[in-house]
Design a protein around this motif. Sequence first.
Motif, short mmCIF file in Angstrom:
data_model
loop_
_atom_site.label_atom_id
_atom_site.label_comp_id
_atom_site.label_asym_id
_atom_site.label_seq_id
_atom_site.Cartn_x
_atom_site.Cartn_y
_atom_site.Cartn_z
N CYS A 1 22.79 -37.83 13.26
CA CYS A 1 24.24 -38.06 13.20
C CYS A 1 24.54 -39.10 12.11
CB CYS A 1 24.70 -38.59 14.57
SG CYS A 1 26.48 -38.72 14.74
N PRO A 2 25.56 -38.87 11.28
CA PRO A 2 25.97 -39.87 10.30
C PRO A 2 26.42 -41.15 11.00
CG PRO A 2 26.95 -37.74 9.78
CD PRO A 2 26.35 -37.62 11.15
N LEU A 3 26.15 -42.29 10.39
CA LEU A 3 26.47 -43.58 11.00
C LEU A 3 27.95 -43.70 11.37
CD1 LEU A 3 24.30 -45.94 8.76
CD2 LEU A 3 23.88 -45.31 11.16
N GLY A 4 28.84 -43.23 10.50
CA GLY A 4 30.28 -43.33 10.78
C GLY A 4 30.66 -42.56 12.04
N GLU A 5 30.17 -41.33 12.15
CA GLU A 5 30.47 -40.52 13.35
C GLU A 5 29.87 -41.15 14.60
OE1 GLU A 5 29.39 -36.38 13.08
OE2 GLU A 5 30.15 -36.27 11.01
N LEU A 6 28.67 -41.67 14.47
CA LEU A 6 28.00 -42.27 15.62
C LEU A 6 28.74 -43.52 16.09
CD1 LEU A 6 25.75 -42.26 17.65
CD2 LEU A 6 24.23 -43.26 15.91
N ARG A 7 29.20 -44.33 15.17
CA ARG A 7 29.99 -45.51 15.56
C ARG A 7 31.22 -45.09 16.35
NH1 ARG A 7 29.01 -47.16 9.78
NH2 ARG A 7 27.17 -48.51 9.92
N GLU A 8 31.91 -44.04 15.87
CA GLU A 8 33.09 -43.55 16.57
C GLU A 8 32.73 -43.05 17.96
OE1 GLU A 8 35.33 -40.73 14.23
OE2 GLU A 8 35.18 -42.02 12.46
N ALA B 1 30.31 -50.22 5.76
CA ALA B 1 31.08 -49.23 5.00
C ALA B 1 30.31 -47.92 4.81
CB ALA B 1 31.46 -49.80 3.63
N GLU B 2 29.00 -47.95 5.00
CA GLU B 2 28.20 -46.72 4.87
C GLU B 2 28.46 -45.84 6.08
OE1 GLU B 2 26.46 -43.66 4.06
OE2 GLU B 2 26.07 -45.15 2.49
N ARG B 3 29.02 -44.67 5.85
CA ARG B 3 29.38 -43.78 6.95
C ARG B 3 28.60 -42.47 6.95
NH1 ARG B 3 33.57 -44.07 9.89
NH2 ARG B 3 34.02 -41.85 9.76
N GLU B 4 28.10 -42.07 5.79
CA GLU B 4 27.52 -40.73 5.65
C GLU B 4 26.02 -40.67 5.95
OE1 GLU B 4 29.60 -38.23 5.36
OE2 GLU B 4 31.18 -39.73 5.27
N MET B 5 25.30 -41.76 5.72
CA MET B 5 23.85 -41.76 5.95
C MET B 5 23.58 -41.51 7.43
SD MET B 5 21.08 -44.79 5.19
CE MET B 5 21.56 -44.87 3.48
N THR B 6 22.56 -40.71 7.72
CA THR B 6 22.22 -40.46 9.12
C THR B 6 21.43 -41.65 9.67
OG1 THR B 6 20.10 -39.40 8.63
CG2 THR B 6 22.07 -37.97 8.75
N LEU B 7 21.45 -41.77 10.96
CA LEU B 7 20.69 -42.81 11.62
C LEU B 7 19.21 -42.68 11.27
CD1 LEU B 7 20.56 -45.22 13.55
CD2 LEU B 7 20.46 -43.60 15.46
N ARG B 8 18.70 -41.46 11.22
CA ARG B 8 17.29 -41.22 10.88
C ARG B 8 16.96 -41.78 9.49
NH1 ARG B 8 13.91 -37.61 13.05
NH2 ARG B 8 15.62 -36.34 13.88
N ASN B 9 17.80 -41.48 8.50
CA ASN B 9 17.55 -41.95 7.13
C ASN B 9 17.66 -43.48 7.04
OD1 ASN B 9 17.05 -39.36 6.27
ND2 ASN B 9 19.12 -39.04 5.48
N ALA B 10 18.61 -44.04 7.75
CA ALA B 10 18.75 -45.50 7.75
C ALA B 10 17.53 -46.16 8.39
CB ALA B 10 20.03 -45.90 8.49
N LEU B 11 17.06 -45.59 9.50
CA LEU B 11 15.87 -46.12 10.16
C LEU B 11 14.64 -46.01 9.26
CD1 LEU B 11 16.34 -44.82 13.80
CD2 LEU B 11 16.09 -47.22 13.12
#
Length: 192
Positions: free
Chosen positions: A154-161, A16-26
């Motif tokens: 890139c935000p996780l939601g956009e990247l998934r799309e 459900a997390e869509r806004e966090m960037t891949l960098r921040n999640a990593l």
Amino acid sequence: MPSYHPDLQTFLIPLAEREMTLRNALAQLDAIGNNASEVPWIVQMMENPGFSFPPFSMFKGRVSLFQHDCIHLLLGRGTTLIDEAFTIGFTMGSSHAMSTTASKLFGYVAGHWYPKAYRFPQHAHKVYADAVHLGMISQCLLLEELDYRPYLDCPLGELREELGIEVKLLESYYQIEARRNPKIEASQRLCA
């Protein structure tokens, strides 16, 4: 023997997390994760693309540790063994080249020969097999071939799309997984 951060059992950046960037999640995952030098040799031989020679070349969807961590985050999976089973299975299935024999052999090795800290527990075998099938039917890009570095901001939601990761397919399966594993916290939290 490597030491494992206790937060590896509770870490999760949900689907459900869509806004966090891949960098921040990593960065969050890197703060608690182990480095590549701590991965046992048998795990490296089975999963690392650097060992893509016979007989290990039968295992498709092999990725670097960096790619593997990115895929965990894109699939909304944590870092427990059942999450590992799903992430590995989905990645292998998304290659659209993993044979049934190779899939079963990988599951056997991961469930019997991996060191205990990496070994798939019994309840993870069905999740692994399901994930291989989900990856096969998914229309996402070949996850093992992607260079994730250009997508770090890139935000996780956009990247998934952009990668074609079908969130609705994953959400539906996560509900099934939770029903099948009512006593497994890692499965239950996927639907929270």
